[in-house]
Design an enzyme around this catalytic site. Structure first.
Site, PDB file in Angstrom:
ATOM      1  CD  GLU A  83       6.751  21.742 -16.417  1.00 41.92           C
ATOM      2  OE1 GLU A  83       6.254  22.277 -16.962  1.00 41.92           O
ATOM      3  OE2 GLU A  83       8.410  22.051 -16.013  1.00 41.92           O
TER       4      GLU A  83
ATOM      5  CD  GLU B  26      11.235  18.406 -16.076  1.00 45.20           C
ATOM      6  OE1 GLU B  26      10.853  19.275 -16.724  1.00 45.20           O
ATOM      7  OE2 GLU B  26      10.166  17.514 -15.775  1.00 45.20           O
TER       8      GLU B  26
END
Ligand SMILES: *[C@@H]1O[C@H](CO)[C@@H](O)[C@H](O)[C@H]1NC(C)=O
Ligand SMILES: *[C@@H]1O[C@H](CO)[C@@H](O)[C@H](O)[C@H]1NC(C)=O
Ligand SMILES: *[C@@H]1O[C@H](CO)[C@@H](O)[C@H](O)[C@H]1NC(C)=O
Ligand SMILES: *[C@@H]1O[C@H](CO)[C@@H](O)[C@H](O)[C@H]1NC(C)=O
Ligand SMILES: *[C@@H]1O[C@H](CO)[C@@H](O)[C@H](O)[C@H]1NC(C)=O
Length: 379
Positions: free
Chosen positions: A133, A288
């Site tokens: 991220e 995810e």
């Protein structure tokens, strides 16, 4: 496919021959796609002080029939334990290693020698994820530098594995949905303006290396945010977020595509955002996704029942053969990693942060989930 088989019925010899050529082309494409497994993966996060040992954890992953595991590091003991196992592995270069690797091919070589070549091919490493991220934290100068160094670091890691003649490891980076300016309707998907300048070189790189855009997608957060905002205008229904098979559909007014769940909408918003930048066929992976099984009192919808429903529906959807894909990418396999293996009790923030696990510390299941996507006869 229907066309190819229908063509077989034609009497004209030439046409039959053409159909055969078409058919073999189809199977070629189908088999190269089939090289991507649709077996479900699990994120193995370890920010907990009560977690089972790596050895016990790998045993558990095997008994669950996990097809893949994703590590937030490239731990030697775990990679060693995964040796000889039928589990594909994604390993991660830490965010704070990115800038140094971007600046120095020797460091990239060293990282690959230590974390990949020491274990590959006995350990089925298939993804090297550079950072996690990275585009979500660009508030200070150092984080912005890491974001700018991302693609150069990926390129160096790829250089090393290429020089070793390794062809079955993809280099990628998981991105969070906070990169999006708009996600609704899906066809209106676009990246935030300040992310676009970072996204363009990344997409160019991923497209050029035939890698995946890996995204972390949480329909759960859409539901709680909507409830917190007390806004029912977006029409997000809990069943729609939980991937429940219902008659509820949403038709995108611009694309005309029909959506039966929120996850597909979110994934396709990324597809459309990429297409706006000129990239319309980079494959997607779900790095995810999941649902918390507990949370604070104001964290609506975080309970075992919903977590079990979401994850079991997700597995059925993503492990289906042939693959469903998404409305904008019909039939395409989206490799999926559920978040997460365990509750991680050392994470900060609201209680949900510590309640994403499938497994208890003693190795028992938090709720019934079968990641093969098959229903037990006893159920
Ligand atoms: C698409 O998104 C823009 C903002 O980026 C918004 O102004 C516009 O109304 C949206 N279009 C539709 C059809 O919702
Ligand atoms: C993406 O990659 C394909 C295949 O290599 C290439 O044909 C296409 O031009 C690339 N797209 C862009 C926008 O660079
Ligand atoms: C949410 O909506 C309900 C019913 O419309 C209203 O009674 C309540 O005050 C609202 N809550 C907030 C926090 O705005
Ligand atoms: C869903 O569709 C089925 C078959 O078309 C119908 O029998 C059923 O009543 C519908 N359910 C709802 C909730 O609309
Ligand atoms: C999942 O389902 C398969 C097929 O029914 C079964 O063989 C396997 O034991 C199940 N796994 C778990 C953990 O229940």
């Amino acid at each position: 496919m229907t066309f190819a088989f229908a063509s077989f019925r034609m009497q004209n010899h030439k046409l039959t021959k053409m159909a055969l050529v078409f058919l073999s082309f189809f199977f070629l494409v189908a088999s190269s796609r089939a090289a991507i497994s649709n077996r479900i993966g699990i994120n193995y996060g370890r920010l907990g002080n009560n977690l089972p040992s790596p050895a016990k954890s790998i045993e558990l992953l095997e008994s669950m029939n996990a097809g893949r595991v994703k590590l937030y590091d490239a731990d030697h003991e775990i990679l060693h334990l995964l040796s000889g196992k039928d589990i594909e592995v994604a390993i991660t270069v830490a965010n704070d290693e990115i800038s140094a690797i971007a600046a120095n091919q020797h460091l990239a070589d060293q990282w690959v020698y230590e974390h990949v070549l020491a274990h590959y091919p006995n350990t089925k490493i298939r993804f090297i994820l550079v950072g996690n991220e990275v585009f979500s934290s660009t508030n200070n100068v150092q984080d912005m530098q890491i974001a700018r160094d991302l693609v150069p670091a990926m390129r160096r890691i790829k250089n090393t594995i290429k020089a070793q003649g390794i062809r079955n490891i993809k280099v990628g980076t998981p991105l969070a949905m906070d990169m999006m300016e708009t996600t609704f309707p899906p066809s209106n998907g676009s990246f935030k303006p300040d992310i676009r300048e970072l996204m363009i070189p990344l997409l160019k790189y991923l497209n050029g290396t035939r890698s995946f855009v890996l995204v972390d997608v949480y329909p759960y957060f859409r539901v709680v945010r909507q409830v917190a905002r007390n806004n029912s205008d977006t029409g997000i229904d809990l069943g729609f977020a939980l991937l429940r098979t219902s008659n509820m559909t949403y038709t995108d007014p611009q694309s005309g595509l029909v959506y039966t769940d929120l996850l597909d909408q979110m994934l396709d918003s990324v597809v459309y955002a990429m297409a706006k930048l000129g990239y319309d066929d980079i494959m997607l992976a779900l790095a995810e996704t999941g649902w918390p099984h507990d949370g604070d009192v104001d964290e609506i919808g975080a309970n075992r029942e919903n977590a079990a429903e979401y994850n079991n529906n997700l597995i059925k959807k993503m492990a289906a053969v042939p693959s469903n894909g998404t409305p904008a990418r019909p039939g395409q396999i989206v490799p999926t990693f559920i978040f997460s293996m365990y509750d991680e009790n050392q994470k900060y923030g609201p209680a949900t942060e510590r309640h994403w696990g499938l497994m208890n510390p003693d190795g028992s299941a938090v709720y019934a989930v079968n990641i093969t996507g098959k229903v037990n006869p006893s159920d």
